[in-house]
Design a protein around this motif. Sequence first.
Motif, PDB file in Angstrom:
ATOM      1  N   LEU A 153      18.984  10.836  69.610  1.00  0.00           N
ATOM      2  CA  LEU A 153      18.459  12.002  70.135  1.00  0.00           C
ATOM      3  C   LEU A 153      19.647  12.654  70.887  1.00  0.00           C
ATOM      4  CD1 LEU A 153      14.710  11.960  70.786  1.00  0.00           C
ATOM      5  CD2 LEU A 153      15.756  12.875  68.836  1.00  0.00           C
ATOM      6  N   ALA A 154      20.057  11.826  71.962  1.00  0.00           N
ATOM      7  CA  ALA A 154      21.209  12.418  72.742  1.00  0.00           C
ATOM      8  C   ALA A 154      22.288  12.434  71.880  1.00  0.00           C
ATOM      9  CB  ALA A 154      21.276  11.028  73.783  1.00  0.00           C
ATOM     10  N   PHE A 155      22.741  11.808  70.920  1.00  0.00           N
ATOM     11  CA  PHE A 155      23.951  12.039  70.027  1.00  0.00           C
ATOM     12  C   PHE A 155      23.778  13.149  69.416  1.00  0.00           C
ATOM     13  CE2 PHE A 155      25.350   7.476  71.204  1.00  0.00           C
ATOM     14  CZ  PHE A 155      26.414   7.861  71.622  1.00  0.00           C
ATOM     15  N   GLY A 156      22.644  13.634  68.995  1.00  0.00           N
ATOM     16  CA  GLY A 156      22.401  14.868  68.207  1.00  0.00           C
ATOM     17  C   GLY A 156      22.748  16.073  69.233  1.00  0.00           C
ATOM     18  N   GLN A 157      22.416  15.852  70.404  1.00  0.00           N
ATOM     19  CA  GLN A 157      22.313  16.918  71.406  1.00  0.00           C
ATOM     20  C   GLN A 157      23.969  17.085  71.788  1.00  0.00           C
ATOM     21  OE1 GLN A 157      20.192  19.188  72.148  1.00  0.00           O
ATOM     22  NE2 GLN A 157      18.660  18.246  71.133  1.00  0.00           N
ATOM     23  N   ILE A 158      24.525  15.961  71.847  1.00  0.00           N
ATOM     24  CA  ILE A 158      26.055  15.985  72.251  1.00  0.00           C
ATOM     25  C   ILE A 158      26.878  16.576  71.303  1.00  0.00           C
ATOM     26  CG2 ILE A 158      28.087  14.467  72.592  1.00  0.00           C
ATOM     27  CD1 ILE A 158      26.084  12.545  73.971  1.00  0.00           C
ATOM     28  N   SER A 159      26.435  16.321  70.014  1.00  0.00           N
ATOM     29  CA  SER A 159      27.156  16.970  68.946  1.00  0.00           C
ATOM     30  C   SER A 159      26.840  18.627  68.890  1.00  0.00           C
ATOM     31  CB  SER A 159      26.579  16.537  67.408  1.00  0.00           C
ATOM     32  OG  SER A 159      27.135  17.169  66.394  1.00  0.00           O
ATOM     33  N   VAL A 160      25.595  19.015  69.125  1.00  0.00           N
ATOM     34  CA  VAL A 160      25.577  20.288  69.243  1.00  0.00           C
ATOM     35  C   VAL A 160      26.410  20.968  70.288  1.00  0.00           C
ATOM     36  CG1 VAL A 160      23.619  22.022  69.965  1.00  0.00           C
ATOM     37  CG2 VAL A 160      23.027  20.321  68.366  1.00  0.00           C
ATOM     38  N   ALA A 161      26.410  20.175  71.598  1.00  0.00           N
ATOM     39  CA  ALA A 161      27.372  20.673  72.772  1.00  0.00           C
ATOM     40  C   ALA A 161      28.684  20.844  72.136  1.00  0.00           C
ATOM     41  CB  ALA A 161      27.211  19.778  73.933  1.00  0.00           C
ATOM     42  N   TYR A 162      29.164  19.830  71.527  1.00  0.00           N
ATOM     43  CA  TYR A 162      30.773  20.002  70.936  1.00  0.00           C
ATOM     44  C   TYR A 162      30.845  21.315  70.199  1.00  0.00           C
ATOM     45  CZ  TYR A 162      32.546  15.604  72.395  1.00  0.00           C
ATOM     46  OH  TYR A 162      33.270  14.476  73.266  1.00  0.00           O
ATOM     47  N   GLN A 163      30.120  21.545  69.400  1.00  0.00           N
ATOM     48  CA  GLN A 163      30.171  22.882  68.306  1.00  0.00           C
ATOM     49  C   GLN A 163      30.078  23.995  69.355  1.00  0.00           C
ATOM     50  OE1 GLN A 163      27.166  22.370  65.306  1.00  0.00           O
ATOM     51  NE2 GLN A 163      28.149  20.628  64.514  1.00  0.00           N
ATOM     52  N   ALA A 164      28.831  24.037  70.368  1.00  0.00           N
ATOM     53  CA  ALA A 164      28.819  25.168  70.934  1.00  0.00           C
ATOM     54  C   ALA A 164      30.083  25.390  71.927  1.00  0.00           C
ATOM     55  CB  ALA A 164      27.462  25.120  71.808  1.00  0.00           C
ATOM     56  N   ARG A 165      30.704  24.499  72.472  1.00  0.00           N
ATOM     57  CA  ARG A 165      31.856  24.681  73.132  1.00  0.00           C
ATOM     58  C   ARG A 165      32.881  25.064  72.498  1.00  0.00           C
ATOM     59  NH1 ARG A 165      34.511  23.236  77.757  1.00  0.00           N
ATOM     60  NH2 ARG A 165      36.639  23.235  77.583  1.00  0.00           N
ATOM     61  N   GLN A 166      33.236  24.803  71.233  1.00  0.00           N
ATOM     62  CA  GLN A 166      34.341  25.319  70.651  1.00  0.00           C
ATOM     63  C   GLN A 166      33.893  26.816  70.156  1.00  0.00           C
ATOM     64  OE1 GLN A 166      34.041  22.823  67.013  1.00  0.00           O
ATOM     65  NE2 GLN A 166      35.736  21.363  67.725  1.00  0.00           N
ATOM     66  N   GLY A 167      32.599  27.198  69.856  1.00  0.00           N
ATOM     67  CA  GLY A 167      32.324  28.632  69.635  1.00  0.00           C
ATOM     68  C   GLY A 167      32.427  29.370  70.883  1.00  0.00           C
ATOM     69  N   ARG A 168      32.256  28.783  72.065  1.00  0.00           N
ATOM     70  CA  ARG A 168      32.332  29.167  73.528  1.00  0.00           C
ATOM     71  C   ARG A 168      33.874  29.668  73.859  1.00  0.00           C
ATOM     72  NH1 ARG A 168      33.208  27.550  78.748  1.00  0.00           N
ATOM     73  NH2 ARG A 168      32.389  25.256  77.897  1.00  0.00           N
ATOM     74  N   GLU A 169      34.679  28.652  73.444  1.00  0.00           N
ATOM     75  CA  GLU A 169      36.251  28.898  73.636  1.00  0.00           C
ATOM     76  C   GLU A 169      36.820  29.894  72.642  1.00  0.00           C
ATOM     77  OE1 GLU A 169      38.599  25.546  73.291  1.00  0.00           O
ATOM     78  OE2 GLU A 169      37.914  24.702  75.576  1.00  0.00           O
ATOM     79  N   ALA A 170      36.183  30.086  71.668  1.00  0.00           N
ATOM     80  CA  ALA A 170      36.635  31.032  70.530  1.00  0.00           C
ATOM     81  C   ALA A 170      36.022  32.599  71.002  1.00  0.00           C
ATOM     82  CB  ALA A 170      36.039  30.889  68.923  1.00  0.00           C
ATOM     83  N   ASP A 171      34.788  32.577  71.381  1.00  0.00           N
ATOM     84  CA  ASP A 171      34.387  34.110  72.135  1.00  0.00           C
ATOM     85  C   ASP A 171      35.277  34.400  73.120  1.00  0.00           C
ATOM     86  OD1 ASP A 171      32.195  33.592  70.162  1.00  0.00           O
ATOM     87  OD2 ASP A 171      31.000  32.730  71.606  1.00  0.00           O
ATOM     88  N   GLY A 172      35.708  33.668  73.774  1.00  0.00           N
ATOM     89  CA  GLY A 172      36.678  34.025  74.890  1.00  0.00           C
ATOM     90  C   GLY A 172      37.877  34.708  74.612  1.00  0.00           C
ATOM     91  N   GLY A 173      38.395  34.231  73.257  1.00  0.00           N
ATOM     92  CA  GLY A 173      39.639  34.824  73.058  1.00  0.00           C
ATOM     93  C   GLY A 173      39.408  35.948  71.900  1.00  0.00           C
ATOM     94  N   GLY A 174      38.278  36.507  71.890  1.00  0.00           N
ATOM     95  CA  GLY A 174      37.916  37.430  70.638  1.00  0.00           C
ATOM     96  C   GLY A 174      38.129  38.698  71.252  1.00  0.00           C
ATOM     97  N   GLY A 175      37.389  39.618  70.941  1.00  0.00           N
ATOM     98  CA  GLY A 175      37.376  41.262  71.201  1.00  0.00           C
ATOM     99  C   GLY A 175      38.026  41.947  69.925  1.00  0.00           C
ATOM    100  N   MET A 176      37.943  43.424  70.142  1.00  0.00           N
ATOM    101  CA  MET A 176      38.383  44.103  69.028  1.00  0.00           C
ATOM    102  C   MET A 176      39.924  44.316  68.737  1.00  0.00           C
ATOM    103  SD  MET A 176      35.997  47.463  68.711  1.00  0.00           S
ATOM    104  CE  MET A 176      36.514  48.327  69.846  1.00  0.00           C
ATOM    105  N   SER A 177      40.259  44.324  67.548  1.00  0.00           N
ATOM    106  CA  SER A 177      41.718  44.332  67.334  1.00  0.00           C
ATOM    107  C   SER A 177      42.431  45.815  68.135  1.00  0.00           C
ATOM    108  CB  SER A 177      42.125  44.460  65.926  1.00  0.00           C
ATOM    109  OG  SER A 177      41.345  45.466  65.344  1.00  0.00           O
ATOM    110  N   GLY A 178      43.593  45.584  67.845  1.00  0.00           N
ATOM    111  CA  GLY A 178      44.328  47.113  68.539  1.00  0.00           C
ATOM    112  C   GLY A 178      44.168  48.013  67.703  1.00  0.00           C
TER     113      GLY A 178
END
Length: 249
Positions: A153-178
């Motif tokens: 169960l713990a490794f399943g949650q850690i896998s979710v944390a890895y994926q969510a962190r990747q998404g969070r980093e991508a969200d920070g560099g997003g935004g509307m285009s020029g």
Amino acid sequence: MVIGIVAGFIVIAGGAALLNSRRAKRSAPTEEVGEDDTAEYLTMMVGVLYALVLGVALVSVWEAKDGADTNISAEAGALHQTYLLADGLPPDAAQRARAAAVTYAAYVQNEEWPLMEQGKPLGPRGWTLLHDVQNAWTSFEPTTNAQQQVDQLAFGQISVAYQARQGREADGGGGMSGVMWFGLLAGGALTLGLMFLFGIRRTRTHLVLGLGFTSLIAFMVVFIYALNSPFGGLLGLSSEPFAAVGTGG
């Protein structure tokens, strides 16, 4: 920048009103009706097209912020679950797993969050601490069926944390285009300019409606600008989910 956007729309509205007032004084009373009808029709079409641009921009930034909120909740929730699952481990292993989870959550809240608010890239330190969370579990060898279940169960949650962190980093560099911002601002200027030049001829009514419409467009642009920064500004997301890690809730 927000103040500049609002001031720009106000200047456009005031300048267009001035031009329209001078134009009305110079216009001959025998001005052709067909030309007026064509101008009003084109003004209406530009307004409709700009409303579509506003709608697309608003939906885009709203979905981006909603996705960022989902990633934050998933990451913090998964991390908190690993903290709670450590109750099924021997005392020494449980202490290591809890300490790793709390350390990572504190780093995200205190070190990474200010960087995300400023739109700056995150360094590798966060990934290293998340690896420490995983290592705290891989270093333990389960000896009972209950411990094996907890470990899975713990490794399943850690896998979710890895994926969510990747998404969070991508969200920070997003935004509307020029390009989208250009269409939003230039379209607003064009819509307001045409409305004042070919709109209602009665000065007071024209000014009241025109300034009201200008205020609405300015509000929408500022609102979109605020939503375009998921982690910063008045509407930025909070780091409170990470503060809940380790509370035992």
